[in-house]
Enzyme design. Structure first.
Site, PDB file in Angstrom:
ATOM      1  N   GLU A 247       0.888  -1.181   0.000  1.00 40.14           N
ATOM      2  CA  GLU A 247       0.000   0.000   0.000  1.00 40.14           C
ATOM      3  C   GLU A 247       0.909   1.208   0.000  1.00 40.14           C
ATOM      4  O   GLU A 247       1.411   1.615   1.044  1.00 40.14           O
ATOM      5  CB  GLU A 247      -0.836   0.040   1.282  1.00 40.14           C
ATOM      6  CG  GLU A 247      -1.808  -1.080   1.454  1.00 40.14           C
ATOM      7  CD  GLU A 247      -2.984  -0.956   0.537  1.00 40.14           C
ATOM      8  OE1 GLU A 247      -3.086   0.047  -0.200  1.00 40.14           O
ATOM      9  OE2 GLU A 247      -3.797  -1.885   0.530  1.00 40.14           O
ATOM     10  N   CYS A 281      -2.504   8.729   2.381  1.00 39.20           N
ATOM     11  CA  CYS A 281      -2.125   8.286   1.032  1.00 39.20           C
ATOM     12  C   CYS A 281      -3.229   8.560   0.014  1.00 39.20           C
ATOM     13  O   CYS A 281      -2.958   8.698  -1.168  1.00 39.20           O
ATOM     14  CB  CYS A 281      -1.748   6.805   1.060  1.00 39.20           C
ATOM     15  SG  CYS A 281      -2.976   5.792   1.878  1.00 39.20           S
TER      16      CYS A 281
HETATM   17  P1  NAD Z   1      10.076   7.096   4.543  1.00 45.06           P
HETATM   18  O1  NAD Z   1      10.075   6.707   3.133  1.00 45.06           O
HETATM   19  O2  NAD Z   1      11.396   7.256   5.234  1.00 45.06           O
HETATM   20  O3  NAD Z   1       9.239   6.057   5.435  1.00 45.06           O
HETATM   21  C1  NAD Z   1       7.939   5.640   5.142  1.00 45.06           C
HETATM   22  C2  NAD Z   1       7.571   4.527   6.136  1.00 45.06           C
HETATM   23  O4  NAD Z   1       8.354   3.379   5.860  1.00 45.06           O
HETATM   24  C3  NAD Z   1       7.872   4.855   7.593  1.00 45.06           C
HETATM   25  O5  NAD Z   1       6.819   4.340   8.383  1.00 45.06           O
HETATM   26  C4  NAD Z   1       9.187   4.139   7.898  1.00 45.06           C
HETATM   27  O6  NAD Z   1       9.314   3.737   9.242  1.00 45.06           O
HETATM   28  C5  NAD Z   1       9.100   2.940   7.006  1.00 45.06           C
HETATM   29  N1  NAD Z   1      10.370   2.457   6.508  1.00 45.06           N
HETATM   30  C6  NAD Z   1      11.375   3.200   5.995  1.00 45.06           C
HETATM   31  N2  NAD Z   1      12.371   2.408   5.568  1.00 45.06           N
HETATM   32  C7  NAD Z   1      11.992   1.130   5.823  1.00 45.06           C
HETATM   33  C8  NAD Z   1      12.590  -0.148   5.596  1.00 45.06           C
HETATM   34  N3  NAD Z   1      13.771  -0.276   4.975  1.00 45.06           N
HETATM   35  N4  NAD Z   1      11.917  -1.248   5.995  1.00 45.06           N
HETATM   36  C9  NAD Z   1      10.686  -1.150   6.579  1.00 45.06           C
HETATM   37  N5  NAD Z   1      10.079   0.025   6.800  1.00 45.06           N
HETATM   38  C10 NAD Z   1      10.713   1.148   6.425  1.00 45.06           C
HETATM   39  O7  NAD Z   1       9.296   8.450   4.609  1.00 45.06           O
HETATM   40  P2  NAD Z   1       8.655   9.300   5.778  1.00 45.06           P
HETATM   41  O8  NAD Z   1       9.354  10.605   5.868  1.00 45.06           O
HETATM   42  O9  NAD Z   1       8.481   8.539   7.046  1.00 45.06           O
HETATM   43  O10 NAD Z   1       7.226   9.484   5.165  1.00 45.06           O
HETATM   44  C11 NAD Z   1       7.064  10.334   4.059  1.00 45.06           C
HETATM   45  C12 NAD Z   1       6.597   9.634   2.842  1.00 45.06           C
HETATM   46  O11 NAD Z   1       6.158   8.324   3.106  1.00 45.06           O
HETATM   47  C13 NAD Z   1       5.406  10.373   2.303  1.00 45.06           C
HETATM   48  O12 NAD Z   1       5.819  11.237   1.289  1.00 45.06           O
HETATM   49  C14 NAD Z   1       4.500   9.317   1.802  1.00 45.06           C
HETATM   50  O13 NAD Z   1       4.709   9.147   0.433  1.00 45.06           O
HETATM   51  C15 NAD Z   1       4.946   8.060   2.432  1.00 45.06           C
HETATM   52  N6  NAD Z   1       3.990   7.489   3.378  1.00 45.06           N
HETATM   53  C16 NAD Z   1       2.931   6.836   2.853  1.00 45.06           C
HETATM   54  C17 NAD Z   1       2.001   6.283   3.704  1.00 45.06           C
HETATM   55  C18 NAD Z   1       0.814   5.559   3.157  1.00 45.06           C
HETATM   56  O14 NAD Z   1      -0.185   5.461   3.846  1.00 45.06           O
HETATM   57  N7  NAD Z   1       0.897   4.984   1.966  1.00 45.06           N
HETATM   58  C19 NAD Z   1       2.165   6.377   5.073  1.00 45.06           C
HETATM   59  C20 NAD Z   1       3.274   7.041   5.584  1.00 45.06           C
HETATM   60  C21 NAD Z   1       4.196   7.598   4.715  1.00 45.06           C
END
Ligand code: NAD
Length: 475
Positions: A247, A281
């Site tokens: 997702e 999202c």
């Molecule tokens: P990010 O890309 O660093 O992290 C997104 C999420 O993934 C976080 O919860 C983080 O803990 C997790 N994550 C990161 N690296 C991981 C790995 N290697 N293995 C497992 N989990 C990992 O970005 P961010 O600054 O936390 O969030 C910003 C961006 O993330 C937003 O621009 C948005 O696109 C996306 N986001 C999407 C949703 C959604 O509901 N689809 C939710 C949260 C964030």
């Protein structure tokens, strides 16, 4: 002052304290507590527990499983106020939205629990003396990764899906907003879930996913988060031949046809956009409005947006809480500056509010050029981009122009327009004349870079199962 719970790991039915990183309140940047970091040995324990838990849970009658899951949902409903306060503290959303998130999470848990009773197989007719029976079986232990924006409902979807289908699960919830998941897991523990069926860990996300996904015990990966991380985890899952539910991000278009009232549609758009400060999202983001009503829509939208009460989410009159972390403030500032430089008009908001707490107003930009970064990168914050279009075909073309394909919205009174939208917009979920992108009984997920697999609905539960064909010849 609301209480923030102690956050612990939960492995094999036991709570475990450990040291780790601090949890920050985004409304005032104070420290709420710490989130424990799981060691390699904790992860090994969780894997062993999930293996043992799966054997117990798949051997438990579906009716008994449903009873325990429903009991957990009822405990959560009793605890909603206390849970909501903790989630507002850690994530910032207005308290009423936190309550609604929890209640929606309960709806999902309850729907999945009862649907788990109906995960039927099939009997396929064949030649005399031969019977083919398709069994639908739980896939096995699941590794789940949930994000910070919906601390309770996102983990609830994964836990409810896995458990209702008869799987065990290791949940790695967000380190930034851990209380929603911790309280969810506590309710399952208190409801009598057997040890090992559900395990909760926190730590370094990359280290945990790198370690868990390749393990032979793990049979399915489910992740909600950003596209780059999703692609990385999907690659890893693929290398180890694990199915995955991804997702990922979205950049939802909203097509506003000129047969609707621009003022009431703008009012609904402000409510839709401001939910969780746009950190959703499926947040409505690119508004494509037919020319006849464009200026009126844009100005009503901006006027309503400017009237929103911004503040600490614990204040019941707050309509827009702080953003969840400093990264979102940086992203909003970068995207707004870039769009302004490229010629966008700022109709509302545009600048951070104060310098303590991560407050940013609902910002409305109009006439935003296609090459502005905000038109191409998911803002994941309170940013609405409003542009005129001449025709429905042009709107659909623009809606489909990005690699995202999660949610889309449209407003029209015409059944023929609605049909063309349903056929033509490339998304996993299209909502016409409202802003609700998913409910418990419907499948939710994306196409294109927004991911694959579904959560919710019958299709969602089926993702946690495998089918086996048993071909039986009478002797
Ligand atoms: P990010 O890309 O660093 O992290 C997104 C999420 O993934 C976080 O919860 C983080 O803990 C997790 N994550 C990161 N690296 C991981 C790995 N290697 N293995 C497992 N989990 C990992 O970005 P961010 O600054 O936390 O969030 C910003 C961006 O993330 C937003 O621009 C948005 O696109 C996306 N986001 C999407 C949703 C959604 O509901 N689809 C939710 C949260 C964030």
């Amino acid at each position: 002052m609301a209480d923030y719970p102690l956050i612990e790991l939960y492995i094999d039915g036991q709570w475990k304290r450990a040291s780790g990183q601090t949890i920050i309140n985004p409304a005032d940047e104070s420290v709420l507590g710490t989130v424990p970091t799981a060691t390699r040995s904790d992860l090994d324990d969780a894997l062993a527990a999930a293996g043992k838990g799966f054997a117990i849970w798949r051997g438990t009658a579906p009716a008994k499983r449903a009873q325990i899951i429903l009991k957990a949902a009822s405990l959560i409903r009793e605890r909603v106020d206390q849970m909501a306060a903790a989630m507002t503290l850690e994530q910032g959303k207005p308290i009423e939205q936190a309550r609604l998130e929890i209640l929606r999470g309960c709806d999902i848990i309850e729907w999945d629990a009862t649907e788990g009773l109906r995960l039927y197989g099939r009997v396929i007719p064949s030649e005399p003396g031969m019977r083919h029976t398709v069994l639908r079986q739980p896939i096995g232990p699941v590794a789940a990764f949930s994000p910070w924006n919906f601390p309770m409902s996102s983990p609830a979807r994964k836990v409810a899906g896995a458990l209702s289908a008869g799987c065990s699960i290791i949940l790695k919830a967000s380190e930034e907003t851990p209380a929603g998941a911790a309280q969810l897991v506590r309710a399952f523990h208190d409801a009598g879930l057997p040890a090992g069926v559900l395990n909760l860990v926190f730590g370094n996300p990359a280290e945990i996913s790198d370690y868990l996904i390749p393990q032979s015990r793990i049979r399915l990966v489910t992740f909600t988060g950003s596209i780059p991380v999703g692609k990385h985890l999907a690659e890893m899952a693929g290398r180890h031949m694990k199915p995955a539910i991804m997702e990922l991000g979205g950049h939802a278009p909203v097509i506003v046809c000129d047969d609707v009232d621009p003022v009431s549609t703008a009012a609904a758009s402000v409510v839709g956009k401001s939910r969780n400060a746009g950190q959703v999202c499926v947040a409505p983001t690119r508004f494509f409005v037919q020319e006849n009503i464009y200026e009126q829509f844009a100005h009503s939208f901006a006027e309503r947006a400017s009237q929103l009460k911004v503040g600490n989410g614990l204040d019941p009159s707050t309509q827009l809480g702080p953003l969840a972390n400093a990264r979102r403030i940086d992203a909003m500032e970068t995207l707004v500056t870039d769009a302004k430089t490229k010629g966008a008009r700022v109709l509302a908001g545009g600048q951070r509010i104060g310098n303590r707490g991560y407050f940013f107003p609902l910002t409305v930009l109009a006439d935003v050029p296609d090459d502005a970064r905000a038109m191409n990168e998911e803002p994941f914050g309170p940013l609405a981009l409003v542009n005129p279009v001449k025709t429905l075909d042009e709107a659909i073309e623009k809606a489909n122009a990005l690699p995202y394909g999660l949610a889309a919205y449209a407003f029209t009174r015409s059944a023929s327009n609605a049909d063309r939208l349903a056929e033509g917009v490339e998304v996993g979920t299209l909502s016409i004349n409202h802003f609700v992108a998913s409910v418990a009984e419907t499948p939710f997920g994306g196409v294109k870079d927004s991911g694959y697999g579904r959560e919710g609905g019958t299709e969602g539960l089926q993702c946690y199962t495998v089918v086996k064909n048993v071909s039986h010849k009478t002797l």
